[in-house]
Design a protein around this motif. Structure first.
Motif: not given
Ligand code: TXA
Ligand code: MG
Length: 322
Positions: A48, A57, A90, A131-132, A170, A215
């Motif tokens: 990644r 989480h 966030v 956790a992603p 989510s 995302g």
């Molecule tokens: O359902 C879910 O959210 C799953 C389960 C495992 O909890 N997790 C998930 O994580 O889908 P991931 O890493 O595949 O996607 C997380 C996305 C990131 O790509 C980004 O778009 C957004 O969440 N994100 C995370 N932290 C952020 C931040 N500080 N600012 C803006 N976007 C954020």
């Protein structure tokens, strides 16, 4: 290794190893969120890019206050309404959250998952879990333990909770001044949020907004075979086509492989079965290209189409067979 030993999984987490675990959305690839080295292993294992921040989480509301600044009562209102559940908020991060978790951003995405396995794992590990989704970067999200092992065979441990309840990630939200921005559409819809916060303006962000949420990349969640979104089945399909439909087709089209996510267009069923159907088509030897029917872009259909359009993005305009 796949199993159900939460004590052992928690021990792995405490030792800085990675453990995949089921949430109500998709399987997550977890590490101690406060241990930069352990978190670095997530990026390495998923391949990644480091600009893509991780969701942290938690299992109790106290953990939220340890990790983030919560100065807005609307955050608590949303947390009370939707946690544990598929909503990521966030917020400005506290220094305890390593920069690698937030990819250098001053914010951190936090959510409390709903499965007992995830909540027990967090409690027994005695730390928040970064956790992603437990897949290689850009590929299909996992909704079963077997999907995880297919993409990440070298993992220390995969906690098995069977098929996930929702099958889609989510909803990610943030507050900017008086506006609630949906950075990633998901299981909780704009209408669900509006119901809890009736007086607030809510915007669904698209790829071209100023907010950088990875995302929102154009291409994501892709199967390793060409994927095309179609609006109906009135056509001749190529010989090696796989077709994913969402309602029973009385005149079944002639394709190598036909799957239904739902027999009557139920969006919850479609969401739950979406990634699983794409995994099956990706693995099917008789299928060279995948066709999937679109769904109306309303309610949960917005999140379903968001995933599909990103999954199909790299094949856009390359469909010469139809
Ligand atoms: O359902 C879910 O959210 C799953 C389960 C495992 O909890 N997790 C998930 O994580 O889908 P991931 O890493 O595949 O996607 C997380 C996305 C990131 O790509 C980004 O778009 C957004 O969440 N994100 C995370 N932290 C952020 C931040 N500080 N600012 C803006 N976007 C954020
Ligand atoms: Mg993901």
């Amino acid at each position: 290794m796949i199993g159900s030993d939460i004590e052992y999984a928690a021990q792995c987490i405490r030792e800085g190893k990675l453990v995949a675990f089921p949430t109500e959305t998709v399987y997550g690839l977890g590490a101690n969120a406060l241990d930069s080295l352990a978190v670095a292993r997530i990026f390495e294992s998923k391949e990644r890019p480091s600009f893509d921040p991780l969701i942290v989480h938690i299992a109790t509301i106290e953990m939220l206050y340890d990790l983030a600044e919560v100065s807005d009562s609307r955050v608590e209102t949303l947390a009370r309404a939707f946690w544990p559940g598929p909503l990521t908020i966030v917020l400005p991060k506290k220094d305890i959250v390593p920069d690698i978790v937030s990819s250098g951003l001053k914010t951190v995405g936090i959510r409390m998952p709903r499965t007992k396995i995830a909540l027990d794992l967090i409690a027994k590990s005695a730390c928040p879990l970064a956790a992603p989704s437990a897949n290689k970067f850009g590929q299909l999200s996992p909704t079963t333990a077997e999907h995880v092992v297919k993409q990440l065979p070298e993992l220390a441990y995969v906690l098995d909770g069977g098929k996930t309840e929702h099958g889609l990630e989510s909803t990610v939200v943030t507050f900017q001044d008086s506006v609630c921005k949906i950075l990633r559409p998901g299981v909780i819809t704009k209408e669900d949020i509006q119901h809890i916060l009736p007086d607030i303006q809510i915007e669904i962000c698209t790829t071209n907004t100023e907010i950088s949420a990875p995302g929102l990349l154009h291409s994501h969640y892709s199967p390793r075979k060409p994927l095309y979104i179609i609006d109906d089945c009135k056509r001749d399909f190529p010989k090696h086509a796989g077709l994913i439909a969402h309602a029973y087709e009385s005149k079944e089209p002639s394709v190598a492989h036909l799957m239904y996510t739902s027999l009557n267009g139920n969006v919850h069923e479609i969401a739950t079965e979406l990634f699983a159907a794409l995994h099956t088509m990706e693995d099917a030897e008789d299928v060279k290209e995948i066709y999937i029917l679109s769904v109306p872009k309303q309610g949960l259909g917005i999140a379903i189409m968001d995933r599909l359009e990103k999954a199909a993005f790299k094949y856009l305009g390359k469909n010469t067979s139809l």
